[in-house]
Enzyme design. Structure first.
Site, mmCIF file in Angstrom:
data_model
loop_
_atom_site.group_PDB
_atom_site.id
_atom_site.type_symbol
_atom_site.label_atom_id
_atom_site.label_comp_id
_atom_site.label_asym_id
_atom_site.label_seq_id
_atom_site.Cartn_x
_atom_site.Cartn_y
_atom_site.Cartn_z
ATOM 1 N N VAL A 59 -20.859 15.464 3.937
ATOM 2 C CA VAL A 59 -21.284 14.827 2.642
ATOM 3 C C VAL A 59 -20.091 13.890 2.343
ATOM 4 O O VAL A 59 -18.943 14.738 2.008
ATOM 5 C CB VAL A 59 -21.842 15.428 1.737
ATOM 6 C CG1 VAL A 59 -22.507 14.672 0.487
ATOM 7 C CG2 VAL A 59 -23.206 16.421 1.879
ATOM 8 N N ILE A 78 -17.078 15.506 0.367
ATOM 9 C CA ILE A 78 -17.369 16.357 -0.807
ATOM 10 C C ILE A 78 -18.024 17.365 -0.488
ATOM 11 O O ILE A 78 -18.314 18.360 -1.274
ATOM 12 C CB ILE A 78 -18.085 15.520 -1.942
ATOM 13 C CG1 ILE A 78 -19.265 14.741 -1.353
ATOM 14 C CG2 ILE A 78 -17.194 14.605 -2.702
ATOM 15 C CD1 ILE A 78 -20.334 14.209 -2.611
ATOM 16 N N TYR A 138 -25.505 21.397 8.453
ATOM 17 C CA TYR A 138 -26.131 20.408 8.735
ATOM 18 C C TYR A 138 -25.446 19.142 9.046
ATOM 19 O O TYR A 138 -25.885 18.395 9.584
ATOM 20 C CB TYR A 138 -27.035 20.104 7.380
ATOM 21 C CG TYR A 138 -26.195 20.029 6.139
ATOM 22 C CD1 TYR A 138 -25.508 18.653 5.531
ATOM 23 C CD2 TYR A 138 -25.845 20.953 5.142
ATOM 24 C CE1 TYR A 138 -24.765 18.414 4.700
ATOM 25 C CE2 TYR A 138 -25.026 20.923 4.069
ATOM 26 C CZ TYR A 138 -24.374 19.743 3.962
ATOM 27 O OH TYR A 138 -23.741 19.702 2.602
ATOM 28 N N GLY A 139 -24.132 19.156 8.364
ATOM 29 C CA GLY A 139 -23.532 17.827 8.583
ATOM 30 C C GLY A 139 -22.302 17.794 7.331
ATOM 31 O O GLY A 139 -21.883 18.947 6.796
ATOM 32 N N LYS A 167 -25.160 11.715 3.248
ATOM 33 C CA LYS A 167 -24.989 12.915 4.033
ATOM 34 C C LYS A 167 -25.052 12.610 5.726
ATOM 35 O O LYS A 167 -26.044 11.914 5.918
ATOM 36 C CB LYS A 167 -26.307 13.594 3.750
ATOM 37 C CG LYS A 167 -26.494 15.217 4.032
ATOM 38 C CD LYS A 167 -27.533 15.960 3.388
ATOM 39 C CE LYS A 167 -27.993 17.028 4.126
ATOM 40 N NZ LYS A 167 -29.096 17.819 3.232
ATOM 41 N N ASP A 186 -35.393 27.974 -3.787
ATOM 42 C CA ASP A 186 -34.005 28.262 -4.090
ATOM 43 C C ASP A 186 -33.538 27.751 -5.157
ATOM 44 O O ASP A 186 -32.139 27.447 -4.719
ATOM 45 C CB ASP A 186 -33.466 27.903 -2.468
ATOM 46 C CG ASP A 186 -32.214 28.763 -2.449
ATOM 47 O OD1 ASP A 186 -31.197 28.267 -1.608
ATOM 48 O OD2 ASP A 186 -31.783 29.726 -3.100
HETATM 49 C C1 LIG Z 1 -34.524 20.199 5.327
HETATM 50 C C2 LIG Z 1 -34.699 19.761 3.877
HETATM 51 C C3 LIG Z 1 -33.506 20.019 3.128
HETATM 52 C C4 LIG Z 1 -33.478 19.870 1.630
HETATM 53 C C5 LIG Z 1 -34.588 19.289 1.104
HETATM 54 N N1 LIG Z 1 -34.625 18.835 -0.397
HETATM 55 N N2 LIG Z 1 -35.577 19.292 -1.012
HETATM 56 C C6 LIG Z 1 -35.338 18.709 -2.406
HETATM 57 C C7 LIG Z 1 -36.327 18.842 -3.757
HETATM 58 C C8 LIG Z 1 -37.322 17.817 -3.622
HETATM 59 C C9 LIG Z 1 -37.062 20.271 -3.410
HETATM 60 C C10 LIG Z 1 -35.215 18.870 -4.663
HETATM 61 C C11 LIG Z 1 -33.967 18.068 -2.306
HETATM 62 C C12 LIG Z 1 -33.620 18.114 -0.934
HETATM 63 N N3 LIG Z 1 -32.456 17.582 -0.249
HETATM 64 C C13 LIG Z 1 -31.382 17.640 -1.068
HETATM 65 O O1 LIG Z 1 -31.290 17.757 -2.171
HETATM 66 N N4 LIG Z 1 -30.071 17.197 -0.267
HETATM 67 C C14 LIG Z 1 -28.947 17.081 -0.880
HETATM 68 C C15 LIG Z 1 -28.429 15.982 -1.529
HETATM 69 N N5 LIG Z 1 -27.159 16.039 -2.203
HETATM 70 C C16 LIG Z 1 -26.252 15.599 -1.105
HETATM 71 C C17 LIG Z 1 -25.143 15.540 -1.904
HETATM 72 O O2 LIG Z 1 -25.000 14.619 -3.023
HETATM 73 C C18 LIG Z 1 -25.983 14.960 -3.820
HETATM 74 C C19 LIG Z 1 -27.397 14.888 -3.280
HETATM 75 C C20 LIG Z 1 -35.727 19.045 1.749
HETATM 76 C C21 LIG Z 1 -35.994 19.383 3.177
#
Ligand SMILES: Cc1ccc(-n2nc(C(C)(C)C)cc2NC(=O)NCCN2CCOCC2)cc1
Length: 400
Positions: free
Chosen positions: A38, A30, A35-36, A54, A153
């Site tokens: 999902v 999806i 990064y990779g 992921k 962001d």
């Molecule tokens: C290096 C780094 C990158 C992202 C984050 N990060 N930070 C957040 C907050 C807590 C600020 C909302 C969420 C994420 N990571 C993702 O959302 N990841 C995506 C999750 N998705 C994947 C696809 O499906 C739904 C969830 C932290 C550190």
């Protein structure tokens, strides 16, 4: 959280899938990024629960797991709030050092919901849905800010909404971190073709402020609130390529056209901002006739929705409304009251809009190979340009 750094890579059953993966039925890809990959998966034991997996693959010459993934794990494992994306599992496959993060999957996001209303159903989003989406976004953001986490962001594609199931219509703040790719400091963003949307970027950042404060997220919420009302981005500047953080006169121009010129009495610290000094003749030279936010969002200045929006779009970050204050605003105390399920209007008989589900690419199998950018050697851990990916965890130094 049932986080487990299980390293068991004994594979049994279908193909060379590690054992922890056996608990899931994999549907297909999806998402994809540097990064990779999902993937969408369903839990075999509870098929109503969807999971987004992921998958980071260790770059060939890497020295262990990617620092970006570690940052994401370390942050998300501490977080537990209904309106923030939830990390449910972490696995390392020692066979090839590939790392898997399993998240609660959200079927929709605000980018797709707004686009659906604008381009497909061609009707505005109903007021109950707007108020409920906004309330939940502020609720999640208040939790993050209370834990000294600034998103940095926020934009519609980072605001997820759960699809059918027990959490239907619940907002989950995420950070796909696509744009802040962990690059070597000198490498321009545009080299890997990633276009950064700066339409939601606060004016203090566009003018070169060095520190992110939680106020930058509230500016973004204001932009998103206006976009939910009008189905159009409020400050739609040019898409930005090229070296990160160049001076964005065009984006500032879009803001000034709507909100008028910032003045020193409105924003006393404005004159200290780097770009204000350096480019003052470019910015100040332009005249803006009487701007008017209310005419852009078609709200009367007496409407509480307009009052809340204008407080989110306050130029001076220190005067800008906080998430906690916004949750107490009159707008959320008047009918229709916000609810947990933002996608079902409270008035029976009102037309419920069905949003399309995310496309799933079933051609890429789970072992899909990905090419990661070479990860940075530890020494240059704090890449300057574009900054570290993901949110900013504030230290006591930067005042919120
Ligand atoms: C290096 C780094 C990158 C992202 C984050 N990060 N930070 C957040 C907050 C807590 C600020 C909302 C969420 C994420 N990571 C993702 O959302 N990841 C995506 C999750 N998705 C994947 C696809 O499906 C739904 C969830 C932290 C550190």
């Amino acid at each position: 959280n049932s986080n487990s750094m299980s390293g068991n890579n004994n594979t049994s059953g279908n193909g060379n899938r590690p054992e922890w993966l056996q608990q899931y039925d994999l549907n297909g890809k999806i998402g994809e990024g540097t990064y990779g990959l999902v993937f969408l998966a369903r839990i075999k034991s509870n098929r109503s629960k969807s999971i987004a997996i992921k998958k980071f693959k260790q770059s060939k010459d890497g020295d262990g797991v990617s620092p970006t993934a570690i940052r994401e794990i370390m942050l998300l494992r501490e977080i537990n709030h209904e309106n923030v994306v939830r990390l449910v599992n972490v696995h390392i496959n020692h066979a090839d050092m590939s790392l898997y993060l399993a998240f609660d999957y959200a079927e929709h996001d605000l980018y797709e919901i707004i686009r659906h209303h604008r381009d497909k159903v061609n009707q505005s989003i109903n007021q109950y849905t707007i108020k409920s989406l906004l309330w939940q976004l502020l609720n999640g953001l208040n939790y993050l800010h209370s834990n000294w986490i600034v998103h940095r962001d926020l934009k519609p594609s980072n605001i997820l909404v759960m699809g059918e199931g027990e959490e239907h219509g619940v907002v989950k703040i995420a950070d796909f971190g696509l744009a802040r790719i962990y690059q070597s400091p000198l490498k321009a963003l545009s080299d890997n073709g990633v276009v950064v949307t700066i339409w939601y970027r606060a004016p203090e950042l566009l003018l070169g402020a060095k520190h992110y404060t939680s106020a930058v997220d509230m500016w973004a919420v204001g932009c998103i609130f206006a976009e939910l009302l009008t189905l159009k981005p409020l400050f739609q500047g040019q898409e930005v390529k090229g070296t990160p953080n160049p001076f964005q006169l065009d984006q500032l121009d879009k803001i000034f056209k709507v909100l008028g010129h910032p003045t020193q009495e409105k924003w006393p610290t404005l004159v200290n901002l780097p770009h204000w000094q350096a480019d003052v003749q470019q910015i100040q030279g332009r005249k803006y006739d009487n701007a008017g936010l209310y005419s852009v969002v078609h709200l009367s200045p007496k409407n509480p929705a307009y009052d809340l929006l204008s407080k989110m779009l306050e130029y001076d970050p220190r005067k800008r409304i906080t998430a906690a204050q916004a949750l107490e605003h009159e707008y959320f105390r008047m009918e229709p009251l916000p609810g947990r399920n933002a996608l079902v209007p409270p008035l029976p008989g009102e037309k419920v809009v069905n949003y399309p589900n995310r496309p799933v690419d079933t051609t890429t199998d789970f072992e899909g190979t990905i090419s990661l950018q070479p990860s940075q050697p530890a020494s240059s851990g704090n890449a300057v340009s574009g900054g570290m990916p993901g949110p900013h965890v504030m230290t006591t130094r930067s005042v919120p």
